[in-house]
Design a protein around this motif. Structure first.
Motif, PDB file in Angstrom:
ATOM      1  N   LYS A 178      25.006   8.122 -13.542  1.00  0.00           N
ATOM      2  CA  LYS A 178      25.242   9.467 -12.764  1.00  0.00           C
ATOM      3  C   LYS A 178      23.534  10.332 -13.508  1.00  0.00           C
ATOM      4  CE  LYS A 178      29.386   9.096 -10.090  1.00  0.00           C
ATOM      5  NZ  LYS A 178      29.161   9.308  -8.992  1.00  0.00           N
ATOM      6  N   ILE A 179      22.959  10.839 -12.509  1.00  0.00           N
ATOM      7  CA  ILE A 179      21.822  11.750 -12.721  1.00  0.00           C
ATOM      8  C   ILE A 179      22.101  12.881 -12.091  1.00  0.00           C
ATOM      9  CG2 ILE A 179      19.446  11.651 -13.162  1.00  0.00           C
ATOM     10  CD1 ILE A 179      18.755   9.231 -13.163  1.00  0.00           C
ATOM     11  N   VAL A 180      22.332  14.277 -12.790  1.00  0.00           N
ATOM     12  CA  VAL A 180      22.589  15.587 -12.590  1.00  0.00           C
ATOM     13  C   VAL A 180      21.141  16.004 -12.848  1.00  0.00           C
ATOM     14  CG1 VAL A 180      23.583  17.083 -11.629  1.00  0.00           C
ATOM     15  CG2 VAL A 180      24.807  15.036 -12.451  1.00  0.00           C
ATOM     16  N   ASN A 181      20.597  16.548 -11.686  1.00  0.00           N
ATOM     17  CA  ASN A 181      19.477  17.539 -12.334  1.00  0.00           C
ATOM     18  C   ASN A 181      19.393  19.112 -11.570  1.00  0.00           C
ATOM     19  OD1 ASN A 181      17.479  15.302 -12.252  1.00  0.00           O
ATOM     20  ND2 ASN A 181      16.975  14.708 -10.708  1.00  0.00           N
ATOM     21  N   ILE A 182      19.384  19.752 -13.042  1.00  0.00           N
ATOM     22  CA  ILE A 182      19.294  21.381 -12.043  1.00  0.00           C
ATOM     23  C   ILE A 182      18.364  21.643 -11.311  1.00  0.00           C
ATOM     24  CG2 ILE A 182      20.205  23.330 -13.220  1.00  0.00           C
ATOM     25  CD1 ILE A 182      22.182  21.275 -13.791  1.00  0.00           C
ATOM     26  N   ALA A 183      18.220  21.937 -10.384  1.00  0.00           N
ATOM     27  CA  ALA A 183      17.338  22.289  -9.013  1.00  0.00           C
ATOM     28  C   ALA A 183      17.613  23.878  -9.292  1.00  0.00           C
ATOM     29  CB  ALA A 183      17.450  22.540  -8.041  1.00  0.00           C
ATOM     30  N   SER A 184      17.439  24.723  -8.492  1.00  0.00           N
ATOM     31  CA  SER A 184      17.131  26.193  -8.909  1.00  0.00           C
ATOM     32  C   SER A 184      17.426  26.932  -6.983  1.00  0.00           C
ATOM     33  CB  SER A 184      16.046  26.485  -9.451  1.00  0.00           C
ATOM     34  OG  SER A 184      15.936  27.990  -9.032  1.00  0.00           O
ATOM     35  N   LEU A 185      17.635  28.102  -7.125  1.00  0.00           N
ATOM     36  CA  LEU A 185      17.725  28.737  -5.502  1.00  0.00           C
ATOM     37  C   LEU A 185      15.705  28.723  -4.898  1.00  0.00           C
ATOM     38  CD1 LEU A 185      19.486  32.124  -5.554  1.00  0.00           C
ATOM     39  CD2 LEU A 185      20.266  29.780  -4.913  1.00  0.00           C
ATOM     40  N   LEU A 186      14.807  29.111  -5.920  1.00  0.00           N
ATOM     41  CA  LEU A 186      13.343  29.146  -5.584  1.00  0.00           C
ATOM     42  C   LEU A 186      13.302  27.282  -5.125  1.00  0.00           C
ATOM     43  CD1 LEU A 186      11.806  31.194  -8.017  1.00  0.00           C
ATOM     44  CD2 LEU A 186      13.047  31.084  -6.011  1.00  0.00           C
ATOM     45  N   SER A 187      14.325  26.420  -5.606  1.00  0.00           N
ATOM     46  CA  SER A 187      13.535  24.521  -4.508  1.00  0.00           C
ATOM     47  C   SER A 187      13.667  25.115  -2.905  1.00  0.00           C
ATOM     48  CB  SER A 187      14.714  23.752  -5.114  1.00  0.00           C
ATOM     49  OG  SER A 187      14.990  23.353  -5.996  1.00  0.00           O
ATOM     50  N   PHE A 188      14.047  26.039  -2.148  1.00  0.00           N
ATOM     51  CA  PHE A 188      13.946  26.560  -0.879  1.00  0.00           C
ATOM     52  C   PHE A 188      13.426  27.723  -0.491  1.00  0.00           C
ATOM     53  CE2 PHE A 188      18.527  25.302  -3.015  1.00  0.00           C
ATOM     54  CZ  PHE A 188      18.373  23.810  -2.260  1.00  0.00           C
ATOM     55  N   GLN A 189      13.252  28.405  -2.151  1.00  0.00           N
ATOM     56  CA  GLN A 189      12.830  29.957  -1.742  1.00  0.00           C
ATOM     57  C   GLN A 189      11.610  29.812  -2.749  1.00  0.00           C
ATOM     58  OE1 GLN A 189      16.267  32.514  -2.289  1.00  0.00           O
ATOM     59  NE2 GLN A 189      16.515  33.119  -0.253  1.00  0.00           N
ATOM     60  N   ALA A 223      13.403  18.986  -6.006  1.00  0.00           N
ATOM     61  CA  ALA A 223      15.074  19.025  -5.088  1.00  0.00           C
ATOM     62  C   ALA A 223      14.253  17.697  -4.540  1.00  0.00           C
ATOM     63  CB  ALA A 223      14.424  20.070  -4.672  1.00  0.00           C
ATOM     64  N   GLN A 224      13.345  17.288  -4.109  1.00  0.00           N
ATOM     65  CA  GLN A 224      12.475  16.386  -3.411  1.00  0.00           C
ATOM     66  C   GLN A 224      12.626  14.649  -4.723  1.00  0.00           C
ATOM     67  OE1 GLN A 224      12.552  17.791  -0.850  1.00  0.00           O
ATOM     68  NE2 GLN A 224      10.959  16.088   0.072  1.00  0.00           N
ATOM     69  N   LEU A 225      12.365  15.049  -5.990  1.00  0.00           N
ATOM     70  CA  LEU A 225      12.758  14.367  -7.231  1.00  0.00           C
ATOM     71  C   LEU A 225      14.037  13.258  -6.597  1.00  0.00           C
ATOM     72  CD1 LEU A 225      11.268  12.164  -8.636  1.00  0.00           C
ATOM     73  CD2 LEU A 225      12.328  14.314 -10.377  1.00  0.00           C
ATOM     74  N   THR A 226      14.916  14.354  -6.271  1.00  0.00           N
ATOM     75  CA  THR A 226      16.002  14.418  -6.733  1.00  0.00           C
ATOM     76  C   THR A 226      16.674  12.751  -5.682  1.00  0.00           C
ATOM     77  OG1 THR A 226      17.186  15.619  -7.664  1.00  0.00           O
ATOM     78  CG2 THR A 226      18.329  14.793  -6.073  1.00  0.00           C
ATOM     79  N   LYS A 227      15.703  13.975  -4.102  1.00  0.00           N
ATOM     80  CA  LYS A 227      15.961  12.611  -3.001  1.00  0.00           C
ATOM     81  C   LYS A 227      15.549  11.274  -2.837  1.00  0.00           C
ATOM     82  CE  LYS A 227      16.274  16.854  -0.532  1.00  0.00           C
ATOM     83  NZ  LYS A 227      15.235  17.672   0.938  1.00  0.00           N
ATOM     84  N   ALA A 228      14.347  10.920  -3.470  1.00  0.00           N
ATOM     85  CA  ALA A 228      13.540   9.999  -3.882  1.00  0.00           C
ATOM     86  C   ALA A 228      14.032   9.050  -4.276  1.00  0.00           C
ATOM     87  CB  ALA A 228      12.193  10.572  -3.927  1.00  0.00           C
ATOM     88  N   LEU A 229      14.654   9.358  -5.936  1.00  0.00           N
ATOM     89  CA  LEU A 229      15.226   8.800  -6.983  1.00  0.00           C
ATOM     90  C   LEU A 229      16.942   8.071  -6.097  1.00  0.00           C
ATOM     91  CD1 LEU A 229      14.519  10.513  -9.978  1.00  0.00           C
ATOM     92  CD2 LEU A 229      13.070   8.408  -8.644  1.00  0.00           C
ATOM     93  N   ALA A 230      17.289   8.656  -5.411  1.00  0.00           N
ATOM     94  CA  ALA A 230      18.504   8.504  -5.099  1.00  0.00           C
ATOM     95  C   ALA A 230      17.829   7.560  -4.005  1.00  0.00           C
ATOM     96  CB  ALA A 230      19.425   9.720  -4.337  1.00  0.00           C
ATOM     97  N   ASN A 231      17.487   7.579  -3.262  1.00  0.00           N
ATOM     98  CA  ASN A 231      16.832   6.640  -1.684  1.00  0.00           C
ATOM     99  C   ASN A 231      16.341   5.361  -2.816  1.00  0.00           C
ATOM    100  OD1 ASN A 231      16.961   8.293  -0.245  1.00  0.00           O
ATOM    101  ND2 ASN A 231      14.634   8.445   0.039  1.00  0.00           N
ATOM    102  N   GLU A 232      16.124   5.116  -4.350  1.00  0.00           N
ATOM    103  CA  GLU A 232      15.505   4.103  -4.289  1.00  0.00           C
ATOM    104  C   GLU A 232      16.606   3.663  -5.259  1.00  0.00           C
ATOM    105  OE1 GLU A 232      11.857   3.037  -6.298  1.00  0.00           O
ATOM    106  OE2 GLU A 232      11.142   4.437  -5.302  1.00  0.00           O
ATOM    107  N   TRP A 233      17.987   3.951  -6.186  1.00  0.00           N
ATOM    108  CA  TRP A 233      18.559   3.236  -7.073  1.00  0.00           C
ATOM    109  C   TRP A 233      20.083   3.216  -6.255  1.00  0.00           C
ATOM    110  CZ3 TRP A 233      16.509   7.502 -11.680  1.00  0.00           C
ATOM    111  CH2 TRP A 233      14.886   6.379 -11.983  1.00  0.00           C
ATOM    112  N   ALA A 234      20.328   4.016  -5.016  1.00  0.00           N
ATOM    113  CA  ALA A 234      21.498   3.835  -4.912  1.00  0.00           C
ATOM    114  C   ALA A 234      22.505   2.994  -4.973  1.00  0.00           C
ATOM    115  CB  ALA A 234      21.830   4.584  -3.458  1.00  0.00           C
ATOM    116  N   PRO A 235      21.259   1.680  -4.822  1.00  0.00           N
ATOM    117  CA  PRO A 235      21.547   0.250  -4.591  1.00  0.00           C
ATOM    118  C   PRO A 235      22.322  -0.352  -5.324  1.00  0.00           C
ATOM    119  CG  PRO A 235      19.764   0.518  -3.095  1.00  0.00           C
ATOM    120  CD  PRO A 235      19.986   1.568  -3.974  1.00  0.00           C
ATOM    121  N   HIS A 236      21.334   0.405  -6.210  1.00  0.00           N
ATOM    122  CA  HIS A 236      22.039  -0.356  -8.429  1.00  0.00           C
ATOM    123  C   HIS A 236      23.581   0.339  -9.019  1.00  0.00           C
ATOM    124  CE1 HIS A 236      18.762  -2.607  -8.826  1.00  0.00           C
ATOM    125  NE2 HIS A 236      17.557  -1.325  -7.958  1.00  0.00           N
ATOM    126  N   HIS A 237      23.649   1.667  -7.581  1.00  0.00           N
ATOM    127  CA  HIS A 237      24.893   2.012  -8.071  1.00  0.00           C
ATOM    128  C   HIS A 237      24.638   3.492  -8.827  1.00  0.00           C
ATOM    129  CE1 HIS A 237      27.688  -0.544  -6.303  1.00  0.00           C
ATOM    130  NE2 HIS A 237      26.583  -1.309  -6.906  1.00  0.00           N
TER     131      HIS A 237
END
Length: 254
Positions: free
Chosen positions: A140-151, A167-181
């Motif tokens: 599991k990887i948990v990144n600490i983003a911010s309200l300024l990920s949106f504002q 925020a965008q890196l979180t989505k990109a890495l999730a897409n690639e590494w989900a098949p690896h659990h």
């Protein structure tokens, strides 16, 4: 009878690395992960994380690395791996903020904020994921983003850019590494009482404006983030990836 090891939220047998854990949100998360059963590597730099490790006890060890330098992430990962053997859970919490008008913002300050807040997040995630994939192990990887990920914020262009990138890196890495659990998610804290927000809390006008906007009617505390971190590190969140969860007292909903 259900044991703690069977619990959806148990982290027994897991090794976690929490960056920026000398105090504030990082320390609160590290303590919560340890309470859930994990061994925890706590990272600090200018402020050592020894006190956090001491508060946790035998399940923790403190490490120092300068994430504002490109080699800092690699040094930290290898030091933690040498001590604990692996990293199952990564909390990318370390961050910094620099305030200045955008037209006067020095490139040196821009580069330093981006290195700490975004580039080191990618570097550590990459080191951890490579190792997990090689071992065919889940993580599991948990990144600490911010309200300024949106504002956009005011007078913090590098911080806003870095947290938008998280925020965008979180989505990109999730897409690639989900098949690896390997699930990759982010927490976007609202206005939390930490050293980074001290200037805002000391500004009477801004403090009042912020509190008027928060439906919960108060600044958050570091412990308010810890429960979400435990959830995202546990098997209770195995079908959640690429999400940015706001923990903001309702700020974004108003």
């Amino acid at each position: 009878m259900t044991t703690s090891r069977d619990s959806l939220f148990s982290l027994e047998g897991k090794v976690a690395l929490v960056t920026g854990a000398a105090g504030g949100i990082g320390a609160a998360i590290a303590q919560a992960l340890a309470q859930a059963g994990a061994q925890v590597a706590v990272h600090g730099n200018r402020r050592p994380a020894d006190e956090t490790a001491l508060a946790i006890g035998e399940a923790a060890a403190a490490f120092s690395a300068d994430l504002s330098q490109s080699e800092g992430a690699e040094q930290l990962f290898h030091a933690v791996r040498a001590r604990f053997g692996r990293v199952d859970l990564l909390i990318n919490n370390a961050g910094m903020i620099h305030r200045a008008a955008a037209e006067e913002f020095a490139l040196e300050d821009w580069n330093r904020v981006l290195q700490v807040n975004l580039t080191s997040v990618f570097q550590l995630s990459q080191f951890v994921a490579r190792d997990l994939i090689a071992q065919k192990a889940a993580g599991k990887i948990v990144n600490i983003a911010s309200l300024l990920s949106f504002q956009g914020g005011i007078r913090v262009p590098a911080y806003a850019a870095s947290k938008g990138g998280v925020a965008q890196l979180t989505k990109a890495l999730a897409n690639e590494w989900a098949p690896h659990h390997i699930q990759v998610n982010a927490i976007a804290p609202g206005y939390i009482e930490t050293a980074n927000t001290e200037a805002l809390r000391n500004d009477e006008t801004r403090n009042r404006q912020i509190l008027e906007r928060i439906p919960a009617g108060r600044w958050g505390e570091p412990e308010d983030i810890a429960g979400t971190a435990v959830f995202l590190c546990s098997r209770a969140s195995d079908y959640i990836t690429g999400s940015i969860i706001a923990v903001d007292g309702g700020w974004l909903g108003r």
